[in-house]
Write a protein that holds these residues in place. Structure first.
Motif, PDB file in Angstrom:
ATOM      1  N   ASP A  40      -1.735   0.256   1.322  1.00  0.00           N
ATOM      2  CA  ASP A  40      -1.527  -0.628   2.493  1.00  0.00           C
ATOM      3  C   ASP A  40      -1.033   0.113   3.731  1.00  0.00           C
ATOM      4  OD1 ASP A  40      -2.155  -3.099   1.098  1.00  0.00           O
ATOM      5  OD2 ASP A  40      -0.321  -2.676  -0.037  1.00  0.00           O
ATOM      6  N   SER A  41      -1.431   1.363   3.870  1.00  0.00           N
ATOM      7  CA  SER A  41      -0.994   2.066   5.084  1.00  0.00           C
ATOM      8  C   SER A  41      -1.759   1.496   6.275  1.00  0.00           C
ATOM      9  CB  SER A  41      -1.237   3.559   4.949  1.00  0.00           C
ATOM     10  OG  SER A  41      -2.551   3.872   5.346  1.00  0.00           O
ATOM     11  N   SER A  42      -1.041   1.310   7.399  1.00  0.00           N
ATOM     12  CA  SER A  42      -1.634   0.595   8.530  1.00  0.00           C
ATOM     13  C   SER A  42      -2.762   1.391   9.169  1.00  0.00           C
ATOM     14  CB  SER A  42      -0.554   0.288   9.558  1.00  0.00           C
ATOM     15  OG  SER A  42       0.138   1.487   9.852  1.00  0.00           O
ATOM     16  N   SER A  43      -2.646   2.718   9.182  1.00  0.00           N
ATOM     17  CA  SER A  43      -3.671   3.518   9.858  1.00  0.00           C
ATOM     18  C   SER A  43      -4.865   3.804   8.949  1.00  0.00           C
ATOM     19  CB  SER A  43      -3.054   4.843  10.310  1.00  0.00           C
ATOM     20  OG  SER A  43      -2.644   5.564   9.173  1.00  0.00           O
ATOM     21  N   GLY A  44      -4.710   3.527   7.657  1.00  0.00           N
ATOM     22  CA  GLY A  44      -5.806   3.828   6.742  1.00  0.00           C
ATOM     23  C   GLY A  44      -5.774   5.251   6.235  1.00  0.00           C
ATOM     24  N   SER A  45      -4.864   6.043   6.762  1.00  0.00           N
ATOM     25  CA  SER A  45      -4.789   7.416   6.261  1.00  0.00           C
ATOM     26  C   SER A  45      -3.602   7.546   5.312  1.00  0.00           C
ATOM     27  CB  SER A  45      -4.663   8.405   7.417  1.00  0.00           C
ATOM     28  OG  SER A  45      -3.330   8.536   7.793  1.00  0.00           O
ATOM     29  N   VAL A  46      -3.738   8.403   4.339  1.00  0.00           N
ATOM     30  CA  VAL A  46      -2.663   8.596   3.372  1.00  0.00           C
ATOM     31  C   VAL A  46      -2.235  10.054   3.417  1.00  0.00           C
ATOM     32  CG1 VAL A  46      -3.483   6.782   1.847  1.00  0.00           C
ATOM     33  CG2 VAL A  46      -4.276   9.119   1.513  1.00  0.00           C
ATOM     34  N   SER A  47      -1.012  10.304   2.986  1.00  0.00           N
ATOM     35  CA  SER A  47      -0.577  11.706   2.995  1.00  0.00           C
ATOM     36  C   SER A  47       0.275  12.014   1.774  1.00  0.00           C
ATOM     37  CB  SER A  47       0.203  12.014   4.276  1.00  0.00           C
ATOM     38  OG  SER A  47       1.372  11.255   4.286  1.00  0.00           O
ATOM     39  N   VAL A  48       0.240  13.256   1.392  1.00  0.00           N
ATOM     40  CA  VAL A  48       0.992  13.729   0.232  1.00  0.00           C
ATOM     41  C   VAL A  48       1.800  14.932   0.687  1.00  0.00           C
ATOM     42  CG1 VAL A  48       0.805  14.795  -2.036  1.00  0.00           C
ATOM     43  CG2 VAL A  48      -0.749  12.968  -1.398  1.00  0.00           C
ATOM     44  N   SER A  49       3.080  14.943   0.345  1.00  0.00           N
ATOM     45  CA  SER A  49       3.864  16.124   0.692  1.00  0.00           C
ATOM     46  C   SER A  49       4.685  16.528  -0.525  1.00  0.00           C
ATOM     47  CB  SER A  49       4.777  15.822   1.875  1.00  0.00           C
ATOM     48  OG  SER A  49       5.526  14.658   1.598  1.00  0.00           O
ATOM     49  N   ASN A  50       5.374  17.630  -0.418  1.00  0.00           N
ATOM     50  CA  ASN A  50       6.207  18.143  -1.507  1.00  0.00           C
ATOM     51  C   ASN A  50       5.410  18.323  -2.799  1.00  0.00           C
ATOM     52  OD1 ASN A  50       8.422  18.006   0.174  1.00  0.00           O
ATOM     53  ND2 ASN A  50       8.839  15.878  -0.412  1.00  0.00           N
ATOM     54  N   LEU A  51       4.431  19.222  -2.730  1.00  0.00           N
ATOM     55  CA  LEU A  51       3.670  19.507  -3.938  1.00  0.00           C
ATOM     56  C   LEU A  51       4.543  20.329  -4.869  1.00  0.00           C
ATOM     57  CD1 LEU A  51       0.286  20.471  -2.291  1.00  0.00           C
ATOM     58  CD2 LEU A  51       0.899  18.311  -3.368  1.00  0.00           C
ATOM     59  N   ASP A  52       4.753  19.811  -6.062  1.00  0.00           N
ATOM     60  CA  ASP A  52       5.655  20.477  -6.999  1.00  0.00           C
ATOM     61  C   ASP A  52       4.922  20.730  -8.305  1.00  0.00           C
ATOM     62  OD1 ASP A  52       8.474  21.216  -7.841  1.00  0.00           O
ATOM     63  OD2 ASP A  52       7.904  19.747  -9.359  1.00  0.00           O
ATOM     64  N   PHE A  53       4.669  22.011  -8.584  1.00  0.00           N
ATOM     65  CA  PHE A  53       3.912  22.382  -9.771  1.00  0.00           C
ATOM     66  C   PHE A  53       4.866  22.963 -10.799  1.00  0.00           C
ATOM     67  CE2 PHE A  53       1.072  25.265 -12.165  1.00  0.00           C
ATOM     68  CZ  PHE A  53       0.130  24.341 -12.560  1.00  0.00           C
ATOM     69  N   PHE A  54       5.366  22.113 -11.688  1.00  0.00           N
ATOM     70  CA  PHE A  54       6.331  22.521 -12.702  1.00  0.00           C
ATOM     71  C   PHE A  54       7.462  23.349 -12.097  1.00  0.00           C
ATOM     72  CE2 PHE A  54       2.298  22.099 -15.154  1.00  0.00           C
ATOM     73  CZ  PHE A  54       2.658  20.955 -15.822  1.00  0.00           C
ATOM     74  N   GLY A  55       8.078  22.814 -11.041  1.00  0.00           N
ATOM     75  CA  GLY A  55       9.223  23.488 -10.440  1.00  0.00           C
ATOM     76  C   GLY A  55       8.868  24.479  -9.347  1.00  0.00           C
ATOM     77  N   TRP A  56       7.572  24.781  -9.240  1.00  0.00           N
ATOM     78  CA  TRP A  56       7.144  25.698  -8.172  1.00  0.00           C
ATOM     79  C   TRP A  56       6.700  24.855  -6.980  1.00  0.00           C
ATOM     80  CZ3 TRP A  56       1.591  27.919  -7.970  1.00  0.00           C
ATOM     81  CH2 TRP A  56       1.451  28.760  -6.868  1.00  0.00           C
ATOM     82  N   THR A  57       7.418  24.918  -5.873  1.00  0.00           N
ATOM     83  CA  THR A  57       7.056  24.124  -4.704  1.00  0.00           C
ATOM     84  C   THR A  57       5.950  24.831  -3.941  1.00  0.00           C
ATOM     85  OG1 THR A  57       9.359  23.463  -4.591  1.00  0.00           O
ATOM     86  CG2 THR A  57       7.973  22.908  -2.711  1.00  0.00           C
ATOM     87  N   ILE A  58       4.794  24.146  -3.872  1.00  0.00           N
ATOM     88  CA  ILE A  58       3.644  24.759  -3.204  1.00  0.00           C
ATOM     89  C   ILE A  58       3.694  24.365  -1.745  1.00  0.00           C
ATOM     90  CG2 ILE A  58       1.136  24.907  -3.168  1.00  0.00           C
ATOM     91  CD1 ILE A  58       1.261  23.943  -6.096  1.00  0.00           C
ATOM     92  N   ASP A  59       4.088  25.292  -0.929  1.00  0.00           N
ATOM     93  CA  ASP A  59       4.357  24.945   0.459  1.00  0.00           C
ATOM     94  C   ASP A  59       3.668  25.905   1.431  1.00  0.00           C
ATOM     95  OD1 ASP A  59       5.416  23.481   2.439  1.00  0.00           O
ATOM     96  OD2 ASP A  59       7.343  24.545   2.457  1.00  0.00           O
ATOM     97  N   ALA A  60       3.967  27.175   1.294  1.00  0.00           N
ATOM     98  CA  ALA A  60       3.388  28.169   2.196  1.00  0.00           C
ATOM     99  C   ALA A  60       1.892  28.305   1.936  1.00  0.00           C
ATOM    100  CB  ALA A  60       4.082  29.515   1.977  1.00  0.00           C
ATOM    101  N   PRO A  61       1.133  28.702   2.972  1.00  0.00           N
ATOM    102  CA  PRO A  61      -0.319  28.860   2.781  1.00  0.00           C
ATOM    103  C   PRO A  61      -0.662  29.796   1.631  1.00  0.00           C
ATOM    104  CG  PRO A  61       0.232  29.013   5.089  1.00  0.00           C
ATOM    105  CD  PRO A  61       1.536  28.912   4.362  1.00  0.00           C
TER     106      PRO A  61
END
Lengths: 358, 260
Positions: free
Chosen positions: A157-178
């Motif tokens: 139900d996001s108003s703009s129709g776009s969704v986002s995901v942040s804080n990718l966490d792969f078994f304790g490894w935060t995937i953040d930097a390129p």
């Protein structure tokens, strides 16, 4: 002559059925993978990661999935973009609606949802083939384009129709930097590439190819067409769905349905055709060709112009880029209709004998 | 010949097959005994290939009954016939062109391979062992057919005679009870025909496989088959040992015309 397999004798069928039976090939591939894991993160800058390497890896994975279906099983599809979208939105919903859902779990569940939809939309393949099947799979594309745009539940139900995901966490490894995102995508691609290769050299892969090459004979030999075709749709959609989820989560971060439009389906199909139908490495070649070449041309043309003292305007560069890109596609298809992978295989075969003619 | 011809393994009773108004087969009955070489002959368009297609479930006859090993078959799909032990080769080679000789013959082992998709994707223990076990079996067939030198070649690149041999190998890999051969020697030269005859007789002799054969070369048919059935315009006009068939006036009429 670069290398020969002289003196390498196989004494068991196991040794003969390795993925790379020639020792030098094995070492070369291991060296390339090691370089990709260790060397590239040290050398590449942020632009390289964001604009080239990450899209290349994820689209390679998607192209691999499309190749399993189109190249190995001979069932044409124009719905790959839709299955990327299903993977992305399903993984998104699993991630936000279930507490404590790990990233890998969401990606795999996204892939499985896409596989289930692949089976559903693969059912027409039991009746129709060729262009008619292409049109039937196009229906999947239009339906899901519409569904993700209009059914608000999918987008939380996001108003703009776009969704986002942040804080990718792969078994304790935060995937953040390129660089971390790159390593994650590379790891996934290596694992999925291995899975695809194993399937294509095992009984299931032979069933797919048998259906592709001569379906009547395949049936007479005891292959069930329904199982072979639908399993190809399922596995292919699983790969494409995982790639779609990674495209949304890792590459884009936030996205709209337009990210997975029919253009994406065509792009994936072109990758597979240019790279080489029915070849694992061809999927990578095709993805590299379509992702990297336009950027390469874009960077190279002004430099080339500068060499001759001509300054080329930005508009001219983008026009020239499209023209040259189109010409190259036509050129490669004329030189080798079976794609870059066949070109690669032929040159390897010739180099094996060179400098002798036979 | 030393082999023992056994009981009836396949019994066809009053088979009729129509495509719309075209009658391909009319009221045909004959049987095949275990371990024998049974030939089906007849002029072009007599319905020989249709007959084979009925036996392995590609076509479904409108009338008649088929008994395979004493049981009546109904609504048989080709892959079910394959599972019961009926293999065939094709008149116009129907190999998998993009695959190597080895892979083509390996597809014949498909029915015996039980490991699931996930195991295969991981190339995990049982799947790998199974693959190697069947590879060993396929290599025996490759040795038998004397095609060791081309095992890794894509079949599309092979000459016609060798393709026919690979086609036979793929059918043999199924370890069939009955082997249906649709013109195994069409378009071959004398040497290739001799080789193929040798392979067919060896298969029959060593493995005890029952063979149903369609062939136009009368010399070959009369030499290697135990019994012959003759079709003409979808009707059976002769059935018996080669000598009987050869001297039957009806058969001579069908082949040579009424004047002779």
């Amino acid at each position: 002559m670069i290398y020969r397999e002289n003196g390498q004798f196989k004494t068991s069928y196991g040794a003969d059925q390795q993925i790379f039976p020639i020792a030098q090939d094995r070492w070369a591939v291991l060296a390339i993978i090691a370089f990709a894991f260790i060397g590239v993160p040290l050398l590449a800058d942020e632009y390289m990661f964001r604009a080239i390497l990450i899209p290349f890896l994820i689209l390679s994975l998607a192209a691999l999935g499309v190749n399993l279906l189109v190249g190995y099983c001979g069932q044409i599809t124009l719905g790959a973009g839709a299955f990327m979208a299903i993977g992305a939105y399903a993984a998104y919903n699993f991630l936000i609606r279930i507490d404590g859902m790990p990233l890998l779990g969401a990606l795999i569940l996204g892939g499985l949802t896409s596989a289930a939809m692949g089976i559903l939309f693969g059912i027409p393949s039991l009746r129709v083939r060729g262009l008619y099947l292409a049109v039937a799979t196009l229906a999947a594309q239009f339906f899901w384009d519409w569904a993700f745009l209009r059914i608000k539940w999918f987008t939380n139900d996001s108003s703009s129709g776009s969704v986002s995901v942040s804080n990718l966490d792969f078994f304790g490894w935060t995937i953040d930097a390129p660089a971390e995102k790159y390593l994650f995508c590379l790891g996934m691609l290596v694992v999925f590439g291995l899975l695809a290769k194993n399937m294509t050299r095992a009984s299931i892969g032979r069933q797919w190819m048998a259906i592709r090459d001569m379906d009547v004979a395949a049936e007479v030999i005891g292959i069930r067409p329904m199982w072979a075709k639908l399993s190809a749709f399922a596995v292919s959609s699983f790969f494409v769905g995982v790639a779609g989820a990674m495209w949304g989560f890792v590459h884009l971060g936030s996205w709209e349905p337009a990210a997975f439009s029919v253009d994406r389906s065509f792009q994936l199909l072109f990758m597979v055709i240019i790279g080489g139908l029915g070849s694992i490495v061809g999927s990578f070649f095709g993805a590299a060709f379509i992702v990297i070449l336009p950027i390469f041309l874009n960077q190279m043309l002004p430099a080339l112009g500068g060499l001759f003292g001509v300054s080329i305007s930005t508009a001219a560069v983008s026009h020239a880029e499209l023209i040259i890109f189109g010409v190259l596609i036509v050129f490669f298809l004329i030189v080798e209709p079976h794609g870059l992978a066949r070109l690669w295989a032929t040159s390897k075969e010739k180099l094996r004998l060179w400098p002798f003619p036979h | 010949m030393s082999k023992q011809i056994g009981d009836v393994i396949l019994d066809l009773q009053n088979i009729s097959l129509r495509f719309g108004g075209v009658k391909a087969l009319t009221d045909i009955s004959f049987n095949v005994r275990e371990h024998e070489v049974r030939a089906i002959i007849g002029p072009n368009g007599a319905g020989k290939s249709s007959m084979l297609n009925v036996i392995n479930g590609v076509y479904h006859p409108q009338d008649g009954k088929i008994f395979f090993r004493g049981e009546e078959r109904k609504a048989m799909q080709p892959h079910m016939a394959a599972a019961q032990g009926i293999a065939r080769t094709f008149q116009n080679i129907a190999l998998f062109k993009g695959m190597s000789v080895l892979d083509n013959i390996m597809t014949g082992r498909n029915l015996q391979m039980k490991s699931n998709l996930l195991m295969q994707a991981l190339w995990w223990g049982p799947a790998r062992n199974e693959e190697l076990k069947h590879r060993a079996r396929v290599e025996e067939i490759i040795d038998f057919l004397e095609i060791q030198h081309i095992r890794k070649t894509p079949v599309g690149r092979l000459p016609y005679g060798l393709q026919k041999r690979v086609d036979l190998g793929r059918a043999l890999a199924m370890e069939p009870k009955i082997l249906l051969l649709d013109e195994p020697m069409a378009g071959m030269n004398v040497e290739e025909k001799q080789d193929m005859c040798r392979f067919i007789l060896d298969v029959n002799d060593q493995f005890g496989t029952t063979i149903v054969l369609i062939e136009h070369d009368m010399g070959v048919v009369m030499d290697i088959s135990d019994r012959v059935v003759v079709l003409d315009y979808g009707k059976k006009i002769g059935d018996g040992i080669p000598d009987e068939v050869r001297s039957s006036p009806e058969v001579i009429k069908a082949y040579l015309g009424a004047g002779h």
